[in-house]
Each structure stands twice: as C-alpha cells, then as structure tokens.
Motif scaffolding. Sequence first.
Motif, PDB file in Angstrom:
ATOM      1  N   PHE A 138      -3.669  -6.728  -1.381  1.00  0.00           N
ATOM      2  CA  PHE A 138      -3.249  -5.591  -1.759  1.00  0.00           C
ATOM      3  C   PHE A 138      -1.956  -5.395  -2.398  1.00  0.00           C
ATOM      4  N   GLU A 180      -0.689   6.632 -15.161  1.00  0.00           N
ATOM      5  CA  GLU A 180      -0.995   7.180 -16.639  1.00  0.00           C
ATOM      6  C   GLU A 180      -1.169   8.584 -16.765  1.00  0.00           C
ATOM      7  N   GLU A 181      -0.814   9.169 -18.162  1.00  0.00           N
ATOM      8  CA  GLU A 181      -0.989  10.733 -18.298  1.00  0.00           C
ATOM      9  C   GLU A 181      -1.948  10.783 -19.229  1.00  0.00           C
ATOM     10  N   VAL A 207       0.892  -1.244   0.010  1.00  0.00           N
ATOM     11  CA  VAL A 207       0.034  -0.154   0.098  1.00  0.00           C
ATOM     12  C   VAL A 207       0.778   1.137   0.014  1.00  0.00           C
ATOM     13  N   TRP A 235      -3.149   3.180 -13.082  1.00  0.00           N
ATOM     14  CA  TRP A 235      -4.174   4.197 -13.217  1.00  0.00           C
ATOM     15  C   TRP A 235      -3.459   5.390 -12.520  1.00  0.00           C
ATOM     16  N   VAL A 236      -2.531   4.992 -11.615  1.00  0.00           N
ATOM     17  CA  VAL A 236      -1.896   6.382 -11.000  1.00  0.00           C
ATOM     18  C   VAL A 236      -1.144   7.091 -11.934  1.00  0.00           C
ATOM     19  N   LEU A 239       2.306   2.278  -3.517  1.00  0.00           N
ATOM     20  CA  LEU A 239       1.168   2.843  -4.329  1.00  0.00           C
ATOM     21  C   LEU A 239       1.031   4.094  -3.925  1.00  0.00           C
ATOM     22  N   PHE A 240       0.778   4.548  -2.610  1.00  0.00           N
ATOM     23  CA  PHE A 240       0.355   5.746  -2.183  1.00  0.00           C
ATOM     24  C   PHE A 240       1.429   6.927  -2.100  1.00  0.00           C
ATOM     25  N   ALA A 261       3.803   6.736  -4.644  1.00  0.00           N
ATOM     26  CA  ALA A 261       3.757   7.117  -5.946  1.00  0.00           C
ATOM     27  C   ALA A 261       2.538   8.204  -6.340  1.00  0.00           C
ATOM     28  N   MET A 262       1.646   8.011  -5.783  1.00  0.00           N
ATOM     29  CA  MET A 262       0.351   8.852  -5.638  1.00  0.00           C
ATOM     30  C   MET A 262       0.466  10.395  -5.352  1.00  0.00           C
ATOM     31  N   HIS A 321       3.861  13.897  -6.295  1.00  0.00           N
ATOM     32  CA  HIS A 321       3.990  15.289  -6.875  1.00  0.00           C
ATOM     33  C   HIS A 321       3.002  16.330  -6.166  1.00  0.00           C
ATOM     34  N   SER A 346      -3.101  -3.240  -5.598  1.00  0.00           N
ATOM     35  CA  SER A 346      -2.208  -2.182  -6.151  1.00  0.00           C
ATOM     36  C   SER A 346      -1.567  -2.330  -7.478  1.00  0.00           C
ATOM     37  N   ALA A 349      -3.764  -0.917  -9.653  1.00  0.00           N
ATOM     38  CA  ALA A 349      -4.262   0.509  -9.415  1.00  0.00           C
ATOM     39  C   ALA A 349      -2.883   1.234 -10.039  1.00  0.00           C
TER      40      ALA A 349
END
Lengths: 224, 222
Positions: free
Chosen positions: B208, B221-222, B145, B218-219, B148-149, B151-152, B155, B212, B215
């Motif tokens: 997870f 992608e641009e 988790v 999706w995180v 993933l978070f 990376a999210m 920025h 993840s 997910a």
Amino acid sequence: MARGGSRLMLVLGLAAAAALLVGLYTGLVRAPADAVQGEVQRIMYLHVPTVLVAYLAFTVVFVGSVGYLLTRREGWDILAHASAELGVLFTALTIAAGAIWGKPTWGAWWTWDARITTTAILLLIYLGYLMLRAAVEDQTRGARYAAVVGILGFLDIPIIHKSVEWWRTLHQPSSLARGAIDPVLLFPLWLNITAFALLYAFLLAQRMELGRLEAELTRRRLEE
Amino acid sequence: MGRIWAVARKDLLTEGRSKETLNGLLFFAALVLLVFGFALGPDPARLSQAASGVLWVGFILTGMLGLTRAFQAERENECLEGLLLYPGDRGALYLGKLLGNMVFMLALEVAVFPCFAFFYNMALWDALPGLLLTAALGTVGFAAVGTLFAAMTMHLRAREVLFPLLLLPFVVPVLLAAVKATEAFLRGAGRTEAFPWLVLLALFDLVFVTVSLFAFEWVVEE
C-alpha cells in the motif's frame, strides 16, 4: 449504433431470461435433493453463481479503473461504475442467500467465518466506492478517485482474505474447486453459473448505456 | 529525500508548536480505553482478554481523527494547492505527508502505552520491543492508505462520514494482524506466534505504500 446496440441487448436479455428459467427449474425442481442437507442445499444454485459473478464484477471494476487511468476514456469509467453497482448487488444477494442457508444448517444467520467475513468487507469497500462517486460533484475528478479506490480495493482482496482466513475458518472449502460435487448436481450448477453470467452481461450493458446517456446529458447541460 | 523531509518537518513543526491536536487526541485515546473498560465491565479476566483489541481500536479511531486534522490545515488556507505548485515529483509530497502522519501517530501510541498498562493492569516492560514493532508496522500500513484517502476526501462536503467509511474496510487486515500480534506478545508467546502476523503487516505496508505513492499523483492532478 443505437439500433445495433438495442438488438444485441434484446438478444442478451432473452438469452439471460431463458437461461435463468432453465437453470432455476433444473436446480430448484429437477435436480435431486442433497443426500445430507436435503432441500436446503438447493440454495447452492443461487449462492455459488452470485458470488462468482460478484468476483467477476469486481475484476471488471479493476480492469475498467486501470483502463481509465491509463487512457482517460470515459467508456472505461462507465464500465467500472456499472460493474461496481452490479458487484454490490450480487454480493448482497450472496450474503442474503448464504444467511438463509446458514440458519437451518449452522443454526445462525451469521457466523464469523473467513469467507463470509471477507465477502462482507468486500461489500463495504465497494459501497464506499459508490458513495464516493456520488459525493464528488466534478465528473472527471469523481472518475479518477473512484478508479483509485477500484484498484486499491482489488489489491486489498487477497490480503483481507489471507488475514481473515488465519483469523478464523468454519466455511466449507469451495466444493467446486475440490471437485467434490456429484455430476448430477454439478450440471445444474454450471447451468446456473452461465445463466447468472448472462444476467450480469445484460445488466452491465443496460447500466453502461444508461451511464453513457447520463454523461451525454451532463455534457449538453453544460453546453447550454 | 530533502523534499520529503521538508514536508514532514513542516507538519511536525506546526503541530509541535501548538500541540493542540496531540493533546486532544491523547486525551481521546485514554478516553477510549476507559470507555471500553465500562462497556466490558470490571472483570479482570475479560478485560485482559479483550485488551489488545481495545488498544488497537483506540489507535485506529485516534489515528483517523489525526489524519482528518492533518489535511484540515492544508484545506483551510489552500496550502495543498500551494505545495502542488512546486515543480518536481508529487510523490515526495505524499511521502512527506505520510512520514509526518506516521511520526505523529507513533508518538501518540507510545504515549498511550502507559495508560494502557495502567488501566488494563498489563506488565508491558518485557513485551515492549515486540509491541513497538507491531505498532510501527501497523501504523505504516494504516497511515499509507489513510493519508491517500484523507487527501482524496479533503475537498468533499461529506468528508467526515466518507473518510472513515472508505478507510475502515481497507484496514481490516491491519487491525486483525496487529491485534493478534499484540495479543501474542502480551502473552509472552510473541517470538513464535506473532511472526506470521508481522509478515502480513509488512506485506500490507509494502503493497500500500507503493500503490498509494502512484495513486497520489492521480488524486491530486488537476
């Protein structure tokens, strides 16, 4: 669309208000007081409906999040966002009502019981969801991130529940599921559940309309 | 498989050459153990009761700092954008980052155990296999988790606040299960009592890591 929408909204709003009035009157005034707990038991008519609506709201967040990631239609995202806000609201109400009930009954505002703790963690997860949304400036990116959290959060709920349950249990098991409530008390309870569900539907429709307007506003600003 | 290893190797090599995060975090983890000692007081009975909780709070706080660091390098030189330009499966990128973070955290945890035994007066030797198993299972779920978070949020301007805020409620089951299993192993009752908690940890890991992995696409992608 706006005309038909606003008429539906009006009907929904009136139905919610009427159901709440009847439901709360029946629950708080008409229904007999509980044989053991007395008057304080009446909080059930608020506590149980709000928690059920909160669960419904988080399920809708999950559905909206999956829908958004699969279709990329803005509507799904607006649905998920609106429902997350309402879920947080109803979860907070549940905890508050539970604490008010817990003080005279258990002698403490807060106990480290399985279901109370799970509910508090839920509140934190979806508060995080909302804060993440607010922190991401780019709209589509925010929608994607939020959808990911909406899905992961929903999948986490049963695991959190199981772990906390093993860890500790004091809360009475759901009386509704056990069928342990006398029909005299059960009728006002269901009335209130319906009323709060209607209230949720009304607020959701309102919040989604607002979400659509916000998105429209951003789009026009960008076009200028 | 090769791609996963390449990403993990890159992260571990960078860290292995500078060692700045590893040393800093090791010091931090020892400090957490010490600070809890002050907070709880010197009573040995109370300390040993709270010990496994303290250990895992230490792991989780340190792990969180480590995860933030792991994506700082990617952000500063826009390395992640470069990595994303490579054709092919982005899932490998996630698994690579996850593997790197896991190895890093596990190395830290193994190094913290002696400090723990020292400050909290624990006889770890007999319980060690169980403790390591618990640490490994707990670290997989936490890092799954967390990666993933991280990376999210990398920025976002408010990442220092948002990252722990998002992550901590999610990993409550990991914390509970790991603390309970550790406690059982330290008491010498691990074989029977720790089992359900280890199953729970394994389940969390399975769910997870899989979710993840999807997910992550999706995180990023641009």
